[in-house]
Design a protein around this motif. Structure first.
Motif, PDB file in Angstrom:
ATOM      1  N   ASP A   1       0.793  -1.237   0.035  1.00 26.41           N
ATOM      2  CA  ASP A   1       0.016  -0.051   0.009  1.00 26.41           C
ATOM      3  C   ASP A   1       0.999   0.970  -0.035  1.00 26.41           C
ATOM      4  O   ASP A   1       1.628   1.450   0.879  1.00 26.41           O
ATOM      5  CB  ASP A   1      -0.817  -0.003   1.060  1.00 26.41           C
ATOM      6  N   LEU A   2       0.583   2.110  -0.994  1.00 27.22           N
ATOM      7  CA  LEU A   2       1.728   3.156  -1.319  1.00 27.22           C
ATOM      8  C   LEU A   2       1.105   4.358  -1.071  1.00 27.22           C
ATOM      9  O   LEU A   2       0.035   4.814  -1.558  1.00 27.22           O
ATOM     10  CB  LEU A   2       2.141   3.088  -2.726  1.00 27.22           C
ATOM     11  N   GLY A   3       1.463   5.309   0.070  1.00 26.62           N
ATOM     12  CA  GLY A   3       0.780   6.490   0.175  1.00 26.62           C
ATOM     13  C   GLY A   3       1.901   7.570  -0.275  1.00 26.62           C
ATOM     14  O   GLY A   3       2.832   7.266  -1.358  1.00 26.62           O
ATOM     15  N   ARG A   4       1.627   8.811   0.029  1.00 25.88           N
ATOM     16  CA  ARG A   4       2.704  10.070  -0.433  1.00 25.88           C
ATOM     17  C   ARG A   4       4.032   9.802  -0.160  1.00 25.88           C
ATOM     18  O   ARG A   4       4.963  10.023  -0.971  1.00 25.88           O
ATOM     19  CB  ARG A   4       1.966  11.235  -0.082  1.00 25.88           C
ATOM     20  N   ALA A   5       4.371   9.364   0.971  1.00 24.13           N
ATOM     21  CA  ALA A   5       5.828   9.152   1.354  1.00 24.13           C
ATOM     22  C   ALA A   5       6.206   7.966   1.720  1.00 24.13           C
ATOM     23  O   ALA A   5       7.475   7.686   1.681  1.00 24.13           O
ATOM     24  CB  ALA A   5       6.164  10.373   2.307  1.00 24.13           C
ATOM     25  N   ASP A   6       5.237   7.078   2.314  1.00 24.79           N
ATOM     26  CA  ASP A   6       5.734   5.482   2.907  1.00 24.79           C
ATOM     27  C   ASP A   6       4.753   4.605   2.220  1.00 24.79           C
ATOM     28  O   ASP A   6       3.894   4.829   1.380  1.00 24.79           O
ATOM     29  CB  ASP A   6       5.220   5.812   4.428  1.00 24.79           C
ATOM     30  N   ALA A   7       5.240   3.502   2.494  1.00 27.40           N
ATOM     31  CA  ALA A   7       4.492   2.337   2.090  1.00 27.40           C
ATOM     32  C   ALA A   7       4.498   1.289   3.230  1.00 27.40           C
ATOM     33  O   ALA A   7       5.242   1.284   4.099  1.00 27.40           O
ATOM     34  CB  ALA A   7       5.251   1.877   0.697  1.00 27.40           C
ATOM     35  N   VAL A   8       3.373   0.633   3.285  1.00 28.60           N
ATOM     36  CA  VAL A   8       3.426  -0.282   4.005  1.00 28.60           C
ATOM     37  C   VAL A   8       2.800  -2.039   3.224  1.00 28.60           C
ATOM     38  O   VAL A   8       2.276  -1.915   2.242  1.00 28.60           O
ATOM     39  CB  VAL A   8       1.687  -0.305   5.078  1.00 28.60           C
ATOM     40  N   LEU A   9       3.728  -2.836   3.788  1.00 24.06           N
ATOM     41  CA  LEU A   9       3.807  -4.276   3.328  1.00 24.06           C
ATOM     42  C   LEU A   9       2.851  -5.177   3.932  1.00 24.06           C
ATOM     43  O   LEU A   9       2.889  -5.293   5.051  1.00 24.06           O
ATOM     44  CB  LEU A   9       5.238  -4.784   2.848  1.00 24.06           C
ATOM     45  N   VAL A  10       1.694  -5.664   3.325  1.00 23.46           N
ATOM     46  CA  VAL A  10       0.656  -6.359   4.169  1.00 23.46           C
ATOM     47  C   VAL A  10       0.833  -7.825   3.720  1.00 23.46           C
ATOM     48  O   VAL A  10       1.133  -7.965   2.503  1.00 23.46           O
ATOM     49  CB  VAL A  10      -0.706  -5.794   3.745  1.00 23.46           C
ATOM     50  N   ASP A  11       0.883  -8.686   4.597  1.00 17.25           N
ATOM     51  CA  ASP A  11       0.986 -10.177   4.497  1.00 17.25           C
ATOM     52  C   ASP A  11       2.359 -10.607   4.223  1.00 17.25           C
ATOM     53  O   ASP A  11       2.824 -10.483   3.012  1.00 17.25           O
ATOM     54  CB  ASP A  11       0.016 -10.707   3.325  1.00 17.25           C
ATOM     55  N   ALA A  12       2.977 -10.937   5.184  1.00 23.53           N
ATOM     56  CA  ALA A  12       4.399 -11.327   5.119  1.00 23.53           C
ATOM     57  C   ALA A  12       4.440 -12.545   4.260  1.00 23.53           C
ATOM     58  O   ALA A  12       3.401 -13.376   4.228  1.00 23.53           O
ATOM     59  CB  ALA A  12       4.941 -11.777   6.385  1.00 23.53           C
ATOM     60  N   LEU A  13       5.358 -12.716   3.447  1.00 20.54           N
ATOM     61  CA  LEU A  13       5.599 -13.778   2.736  1.00 20.54           C
ATOM     62  C   LEU A  13       6.376 -14.928   3.307  1.00 20.54           C
ATOM     63  O   LEU A  13       6.893 -14.911   4.642  1.00 20.54           O
ATOM     64  CB  LEU A  13       6.487 -13.468   1.163  1.00 20.54           C
ATOM     65  N   LEU A  14       6.563 -16.083   2.529  1.00 18.40           N
ATOM     66  CA  LEU A  14       7.234 -17.245   3.218  1.00 18.40           C
ATOM     67  C   LEU A  14       8.756 -17.103   3.320  1.00 18.40           C
ATOM     68  O   LEU A  14       9.474 -17.586   4.223  1.00 18.40           O
ATOM     69  CB  LEU A  14       6.790 -18.711   2.471  1.00 18.40           C
ATOM     70  N   THR A  15       9.398 -16.756   2.086  1.00 17.09           N
ATOM     71  CA  THR A  15      10.929 -16.513   2.330  1.00 17.09           C
ATOM     72  C   THR A  15      11.493 -15.340   2.201  1.00 17.09           C
ATOM     73  O   THR A  15      10.709 -14.506   1.391  1.00 17.09           O
ATOM     74  CB  THR A  15      11.355 -17.557   1.103  1.00 17.09           C
TER      75      THR A  15
END
Length: 73
Positions: free
Chosen positions: A42-56
């Protein structure tokens, strides 16, 4: 009033299945694997949030590159 969500965007990545160690396989199966996993940046104006961790770690590199390409932290 300004729309505070006007600059929100996202990118979805679906990682390919990963092999999974296991002893009991169904007849005809050559090996077990984890189901494909998705991650959402999820990309905002200055930051991003990565949702749902991956396996590796390898799977997490593509979403990380997407965040960096958009110049977000």
């Amino acid at each position: 009033m300004t729309d505070q969500f006007a600059s929100l965007s996202w990118d979805v990545h679906v990682a390919p299945p990963e092999p999974m160690p296991g002893g009991d396989l169904a007849p005809g199966e050559e090996g077990a694997s984890w189901s494909p996993i998705s991650a959402d940046a999820d990309l905002g104006r200055a930051d991003a949030v990565l949702v749902d961790a991956l396996l590796t770690v390898g799977q997490s590199q593509r979403p990380g590159r997407v965040v960096a390409a958009h110049r977000r932290t």
